[in-house]
Design a protein around this motif. Structure first.
Motif, mmCIF file in Angstrom:
data_model
loop_
_atom_site.group_PDB
_atom_site.id
_atom_site.type_symbol
_atom_site.label_atom_id
_atom_site.label_comp_id
_atom_site.label_asym_id
_atom_site.label_seq_id
_atom_site.Cartn_x
_atom_site.Cartn_y
_atom_site.Cartn_z
ATOM 1 N N VAL A 220 11.626 8.733 35.116
ATOM 2 C CA VAL A 220 10.956 8.501 33.832
ATOM 3 C C VAL A 220 11.579 7.381 33.002
ATOM 4 C CG1 VAL A 220 10.301 9.570 31.656
ATOM 5 C CG2 VAL A 220 10.197 10.891 33.767
ATOM 6 N N ILE A 221 12.907 7.337 32.899
ATOM 7 C CA ILE A 221 13.525 6.473 31.883
ATOM 8 C C ILE A 221 13.169 4.993 32.026
ATOM 9 C CG2 ILE A 221 15.723 5.669 30.892
ATOM 10 C CD1 ILE A 221 15.001 8.462 30.011
ATOM 11 N N PRO A 222 13.298 4.390 33.230
ATOM 12 C CA PRO A 222 12.929 2.964 33.301
ATOM 13 C C PRO A 222 11.497 2.728 32.847
ATOM 14 C CG PRO A 222 14.145 3.603 35.251
ATOM 15 C CD PRO A 222 13.841 4.869 34.511
ATOM 16 N N LEU A 223 10.575 3.646 33.200
ATOM 17 C CA LEU A 223 9.191 3.493 32.758
ATOM 18 C C LEU A 223 9.102 3.633 31.246
ATOM 19 C CD1 LEU A 223 7.486 5.653 35.503
ATOM 20 C CD2 LEU A 223 7.052 3.237 35.092
ATOM 21 N N GLN A 224 9.842 4.597 30.734
ATOM 22 C CA GLN A 224 9.734 4.899 29.315
ATOM 23 C C GLN A 224 10.245 3.748 28.440
ATOM 24 O OE1 GLN A 224 11.778 8.535 27.875
ATOM 25 N NE2 GLN A 224 9.730 9.350 27.548
ATOM 26 N N ILE A 225 11.170 2.951 28.963
ATOM 27 C CA ILE A 225 11.670 1.830 28.168
ATOM 28 C C ILE A 225 11.028 0.519 28.600
ATOM 29 C CG2 ILE A 225 13.877 2.952 27.704
ATOM 30 C CD1 ILE A 225 15.160 1.176 29.790
ATOM 31 N N GLY A 226 10.030 0.595 29.476
ATOM 32 C CA GLY A 226 9.294 -0.613 29.861
ATOM 33 C C GLY A 226 10.070 -1.541 30.774
ATOM 34 N N ALA A 227 10.943 -0.986 31.633
ATOM 35 C CA ALA A 227 11.738 -1.837 32.532
ATOM 36 C C ALA A 227 11.157 -1.807 33.945
ATOM 37 C CB ALA A 227 13.179 -1.352 32.559
ATOM 38 N N ARG A 228 11.579 -2.786 34.753
ATOM 39 C CA ARG A 228 11.091 -2.823 36.133
ATOM 40 C C ARG A 228 11.850 -1.863 37.028
ATOM 41 N NH1 ARG A 228 7.429 -5.728 35.552
ATOM 42 N NH2 ARG A 228 7.408 -7.852 34.762
ATOM 43 N N SER B 202 -2.299 10.536 32.350
ATOM 44 C CA SER B 202 -2.909 11.684 33.031
ATOM 45 C C SER B 202 -3.284 12.829 32.092
ATOM 46 C CB SER B 202 -1.963 12.214 34.092
ATOM 47 O OG SER B 202 -1.438 11.151 34.828
ATOM 48 N N TRP B 203 -2.465 13.091 31.090
ATOM 49 C CA TRP B 203 -2.764 14.218 30.214
ATOM 50 C C TRP B 203 -3.682 13.797 29.072
ATOM 51 C CZ3 TRP B 203 -1.099 18.935 31.901
ATOM 52 C CH2 TRP B 203 -0.069 18.929 32.845
ATOM 53 N N GLY B 204 -3.944 12.492 28.958
ATOM 54 C CA GLY B 204 -4.808 11.991 27.885
ATOM 55 C C GLY B 204 -4.142 12.012 26.527
ATOM 56 N N LEU B 205 -2.906 12.481 26.465
ATOM 57 C CA LEU B 205 -2.238 12.618 25.175
ATOM 58 C C LEU B 205 -0.946 11.804 25.129
ATOM 59 C CD1 LEU B 205 -2.563 16.492 24.797
ATOM 60 C CD2 LEU B 205 -3.863 14.789 23.550
ATOM 61 N N GLY B 206 -0.736 10.951 26.151
ATOM 62 C CA GLY B 206 0.548 10.256 26.280
ATOM 63 C C GLY B 206 0.921 9.473 25.037
ATOM 64 N N ARG B 207 2.205 9.433 24.740
ATOM 65 C CA ARG B 207 2.670 8.736 23.543
ATOM 66 C C ARG B 207 3.578 7.570 23.896
ATOM 67 N NH1 ARG B 207 1.611 12.331 19.523
ATOM 68 N NH2 ARG B 207 2.784 11.143 17.994
ATOM 69 N N THR B 208 4.233 7.646 25.053
ATOM 70 C CA THR B 208 5.288 6.681 25.355
ATOM 71 C C THR B 208 4.893 5.822 26.554
ATOM 72 O OG1 THR B 208 6.287 8.607 26.375
ATOM 73 C CG2 THR B 208 7.287 7.832 24.354
ATOM 74 N N LEU B 209 5.708 4.795 26.829
ATOM 75 C CA LEU B 209 5.297 3.742 27.761
ATOM 76 C C LEU B 209 5.042 4.202 29.187
ATOM 77 C CD1 LEU B 209 7.433 0.651 26.693
ATOM 78 C CD2 LEU B 209 4.991 1.050 26.368
ATOM 79 N N GLU B 210 5.688 5.308 29.633
ATOM 80 C CA GLU B 210 5.463 5.683 31.035
ATOM 81 C C GLU B 210 3.994 6.012 31.286
ATOM 82 O OE1 GLU B 210 6.902 7.612 28.832
ATOM 83 O OE2 GLU B 210 6.965 9.731 29.370
ATOM 84 N N TRP B 211 3.255 6.367 30.232
ATOM 85 C CA TRP B 211 1.827 6.660 30.401
ATOM 86 C C TRP B 211 0.975 5.409 30.228
ATOM 87 C CZ3 TRP B 211 2.008 11.136 32.553
ATOM 88 C CH2 TRP B 211 2.945 12.088 32.141
ATOM 89 N N ALA B 212 1.601 4.285 29.889
ATOM 90 C CA ALA B 212 0.847 3.054 29.639
ATOM 91 C C ALA B 212 0.765 2.180 30.884
ATOM 92 C CB ALA B 212 1.496 2.272 28.492
ATOM 93 N N THR B 213 0.912 2.767 32.065
ATOM 94 C CA THR B 213 0.758 1.997 33.295
ATOM 95 C C THR B 213 -0.716 1.965 33.676
ATOM 96 O OG1 THR B 213 1.162 4.002 34.561
ATOM 97 C CG2 THR B 213 3.041 2.574 34.161
ATOM 98 N N THR B 214 -1.077 0.973 34.487
ATOM 99 C CA THR B 214 -2.501 0.858 34.795
ATOM 100 C C THR B 214 -2.971 1.923 35.773
ATOM 101 O OG1 THR B 214 -1.732 -0.924 36.198
ATOM 102 C CG2 THR B 214 -3.005 -1.536 34.258
ATOM 103 N N SER B 215 -2.114 2.327 36.710
ATOM 104 C CA SER B 215 -2.512 3.368 37.657
ATOM 105 C C SER B 215 -1.669 4.610 37.419
ATOM 106 C CB SER B 215 -2.323 2.858 39.081
ATOM 107 O OG SER B 215 -1.031 2.308 39.206
ATOM 108 N N ASN C 271 6.502 -1.458 38.449
ATOM 109 C CA ASN C 271 6.200 -0.706 37.223
ATOM 110 C C ASN C 271 5.132 -1.336 36.334
ATOM 111 O OD1 ASN C 271 8.010 1.161 38.006
ATOM 112 N ND2 ASN C 271 9.539 0.740 36.431
ATOM 113 N N PHE C 272 5.484 -2.427 35.649
ATOM 114 C CA PHE C 272 4.529 -3.038 34.736
ATOM 115 C C PHE C 272 4.254 -4.470 35.191
ATOM 116 C CE2 PHE C 272 6.955 0.051 32.309
ATOM 117 C CZ PHE C 272 5.957 0.783 31.697
ATOM 118 N N ALA C 273 2.957 -4.804 35.335
ATOM 119 C CA ALA C 273 2.631 -6.165 35.741
ATOM 120 C C ALA C 273 3.105 -7.145 34.677
ATOM 121 C CB ALA C 273 1.134 -6.309 35.955
#
Ligand code: HEM
Ligand SMILES: [Cu+2]
Lengths: 138, 647
Positions: free
Chosen positions: B120-128, B526-539, B546-548
């Motif tokens: 989770v953490i790398p996704l949550q802080i927007g890192a590769r 996936s839950w439709g309620l995401g607040r943080t960056l890990e839910w802001a991925t395209t797939s 991680n992030f294009a």
């Protein structure tokens, strides 16, 4: 996004002399401590003082050679500087807690009542035993 | 060591284990060969440096260890269900509580949390990825090999039996002869390398690799909790490393740090163990707090209440957790002054924790709550953890602790903290982020069964133990007499234990069921309620980079802000640039394998083997040092294709 790993490897190409020298000196200091303990006839007290000095020297050496102690002043990035200072202060705090705390806890109460016995142990054993009774349960 | 002592013999339970281990290994080898999966295994998993895959491997190992530790627990519960039971003998019981405790804490709780942090953490802080991806692989493999080394002890050579605390002189050569205790020392030492590296790696990752705009006080709470945990790891684990090394010297080389002869100090072991041990408690509970914060805020559709108070509470805990260790041995005899001081520090550390409970309650207050399974586990946590906390404050009173110490009251207390805190959070986090890892959710209906059966079982198992403890039943006893009158409550406790076992089986079934039947997610949120960056991925499952395009953060809960701004998470085609990524490497796997050889050699005091193993480790270090590989670039075309962007 730049990866700290590759920026590091690019910055210092070649042999990292600082680390190599620090490493060799650390081994030498450790070997010296062992030699003083096993091979010299000094009293326990003298041996302790000497190896403590070696230990502090080695700690300082490692902070300088491996731990980028001087880096905060080189860089004007304030977060790096603050992190560095905070880190050193916190490390000092933890080290004091561990050492002073252990001495206090182990020397208080019960242990203090046993002091007499401990001292006898010291006098009788420490000096004689310093040469280590290897293999007494082998 | 004679060869006939090499394998543990004589106990039908062990023979059963031998057979099942053998069959499992043959089964796996057959599967890999028959379905031609060897290459896939090597390429995709054994050599990966991707934080998401390493995280999944951490979690898979932790679930496996939960199973092993759980079987140990149920064996003990069967033995204790009836008075004067003959199911296990004293030595076997000692071995089982030792391996149970050690495995649950070191090889289940820690890797489970570190696995979730990895995913989770790398996704949550927007890192590769993490700052040092290769080092991350070294962390995983040394942990895994340490765990395996510890685990084989029960079929080869015999298990340690001096408790997970391994107090001296009990753990010394005189009272614990044979390789058992050496397994403990070397298994933990090797796994500890991995933990320390994880600490350094994530500390740097969180401090240095956050997406632009994410200031420290815009970091999600789970990231904060991970940061604080890593600080504690970096400062606490060296104490364990040193203590283990000193005891290894005592046992293998005849030194006298903790022995009774030669002016050694046996109590110093307990002192050093808990100097690490109490911070360790926070290492396994702070990430849990972080996850509950995310989940409660998400499913209450509200910002976390008292964000700053939570952060400062954790910062204080980072330093303060090093000031309470003596409460684990009030009865050692260090006198009333020392005990009073540590009694007070311990009660004070309860305050920041108490504050958090209120923060969660206020987060839910007037929220529109969805009762999903992760949320249920979080609610269950709040209720049960309070019981653990209140009994903890009772134990903190040194004078009273003379009564509770080493009784089942303590056993019940720490299970309330460890299960309701750590294990509940691991389940909650696993379910919450499962779609991030695999692209589908775990079935919610089955999940609710797991929750209720486990929760009821948990309370049925451990409430009676509070009463047994107050009634004087000591911990670590393998049996008791009928005259003690403890039979009924113990039987009840065993029933509860088995309910938890059943819940685990339902969970395992849910893994299978959801793999077969769950609907596949097609958005990142996936839950439709995401607040943080890990839910802001395209797939749903992010690609390896991680992030294009690295997201820019303008507010806390960045995804909520993006939703408010009606901003699409899909990257714009003109922003796509090639991405630099690290190459896979097989070296960490081999390095850890050599550690296994070295560790195994030292366990049996076969020094030639220890030396061979360590030389192997050095060779892998040298190979890595002269490796000039700088990684590779993912091309723009490939990214566009992965992100399904068309010109
Ligand atoms: C499935 C649920 C569990 C059951 C039924 C269970 C049961 C037990 C039992 C019967 C003991 C031995 C008590 C004694 O003889 O003194 C024990 C000890 C212990 N358990 Fe658990 N346990 C469970 C889960 C856990 C978990 C999840 C953790 C940690 C994360 C944990 C950590 C420990 C520790 C540290 C000990 C002390 C070991 C020692 O005395 O050296 N347990 N447990
Ligand atoms: Cu504690």
């Amino acid at each position: 996004m730049a990866n700290p790993q590759d920026s590091l490897s690019r910055e210092h190409g070649g042999i990292p002399w600082k680390h190599v020298i620090g490493y060799i000196l650390s081994i030498v200091l450790t070997a010296l401590a062992l030699w003083v303990t096993f091979e010299t006839g000094f009293s326990t007290r003298t041996i302790l003082i000497i190896i403590f000095i070696f230990a502090f020297l080695q700690a300082a050496l490692q902070l300088l050679m491996f731990m980028h102690m001087t880096e905060s002043s080189e860089k004007n990035n304030t977060l790096t500087g603050k992190t560095q200072t905070g880190n050193i202060l916190f490390a000092a705090f933890i080290a004091i807690v561990i050492v002073a705390g252990s001495v206090w806890v182990m020397g208080a109460g019960h242990a203090k009542h046993d002091h007499h016995k401990m001292e006898m142990d010291h006098d009788m054993k420490m000096d004689g035993d310093m040469k280590m009774d290897h293999g007494d349960h082998k | 060591m004679k060869w006939d002592e090499f394998f543990v013999t004589g106990d039908p339970l062990i023979y059963g284990a031998d057979v099942s281990i053998g069959l499992t290994v043959i089964g796996i080898l057959f599967y890999l060969t028959y379905f031609k999966k060897w290459q896939w295994l090597w390429r995709e998993w054994l050599t990966t440096v991707d934080h998401k895959k390493l995280g999944i491997m951490y979690i898979a190992s932790a679930v496996l260890m939960l199973f092993r530790g759980g079987v140990d627990a149920l064996l003990m519960r069967v033995q204790l269900a009836t008075p004067d039971s003959k199911f296990l003998d004293a030595q076997h019981y000692n071995e089982i509580f030792t391996t149970h405790g050690t495995i649950m804490i070191i090889f289940m709780a820690m890797p489970f949390l570190i696995g979730l942090i990895n995913v989770v953490i790398p996704l949550q802080i927007g890192a590769r990825d993490v700052a040092f991806p290769y080092l991350n692989a070294v962390s995983f493999w040394t942990f895994f090999i340490g765990a395996m080394l510890f685990n084989i002890s029960f079929v080869i050579g015999g298990s340690p039996s001096a408790g997970w605390t391994s107090y001296m002189p009990l753990a010394g050569n005189e009272l614990s002869p044979g390789p058992g205790q050496n397994y403990y020392l070397l298994g933990l030492q090797i796994a500890g390398i991995g933990t320390l590296l994880t600490g350094i790696n994530f500390l740097v990752t969180i401090l240095k690799m956050r997406a632009p705009g994410m200031t420290l006080f815009k970091m999600p709470m789970f990231t904060w909790s991970a940061l604080i945990t890593m600080i504690i790891i970096v400062f606490a684990f060296p104490i364990l490393t040193v203590a283990l090394a000193l005891m290894t010297f005592d046992r293998l080389f005849g030194a006298h740090f903790f022995t009774l002869q030669g002016a050694g100090m046996d109590m110093l072991w307990a002192n050093l163990f808990w100097l690490w041990g109490h911070p360790e408690v926070y290492i396994v509970v702070l990430p849990a707090f972080g996850m509950f914060s995310e989940i409660i805020s998400t499913f209450s559709r509200k910002v976390l209440f008292g964000y700053k108070a939570m952060v400062w509470a954790m910062v204080i805990i980072a330093g303060y957790s090093f000031l309470v260790w003596v409460h684990h041995f009030f009865t050692m005899g260090q006198g009333e002054l020392v005990n009073s001081v540590f009694s007070i520090t311990t009660m004070i550390i309860g305050i920041p924790t108490g504050i958090k409970i209120f923060n969660w309650l206020f987060t839910m207050y007037k929220g529109k709550i969805s009762f999903t399974t992760p949320m249920l586990w979080s609610l269950g946590f709040i209720v049960n953890f309070v019981i653990g906390g209140v009994t903890g404050v009772m134990l903190a009173m040194a004078a009273a602790d003379y009564q509770y110490h080493n009784t089942y009251f303590l056993v019940a207390h720490f299970h309330y903290v460890l299960i309701a805190g750590t294990v509940f959070s691991c389940f909650a986090g696993l379910i919450f982020w499962y779609p991030k890892m695999f692209g589908y959710k775990l079935n919610e209906a089955i999940g609710k069964w797991v929750f209720w059966v486990f929760n009821i079982g948990f309370n049925v198992c451990f409430i009676p133990q509070f009463i047994l403890g107050l009634d004087g039943m000591p911990r670590r006893v393998y049996t008791y007499s009928a005259a003690s009158g403890w039979g009924g409550l113990n039987m009840l406790s065993t029933v509860g234990g088995f309910l938890m076992g059943i819940a685990f089986l339902i969970l395992a079934y849910n893994f299978y069921y959801s793999f077969r039947y769950s609907e596949r997610e097609n958005t990142g949120d996936s839950w439709g309620l995401g607040r943080t960056l890990e839910w802001a991925t395209t797939s749903a499952v992010p690609p390896h980079y991680n992030f294009a395009v690295t997201p820019t953060v303008t507010a806390m809960d960045p995804l909520i802000q993006m939703k408010r701004d009606k901003q699409d998470v899909k990257p714009k085609i003109e922003d796509i640039k090639k991405i630099h990524m690290p190459d896979n490497s097989g070296v960490p796997f081999f390095m850890a394998s050599f550690f296994f050889v070295a560790g195994f050699g030292l366990v049996f005091e076969w020094y030639w083997m220890g030396i061979v193993g360590l030389i192997g480790v050095f060779i892998t270090l040298i190979i890595r040092s002269f490796d000039k590989n700088e990684g590779y670039y993912v091309s723009e075309e490939e990214i566009k294709e992965t992100e399904r962007l068309t010109v």
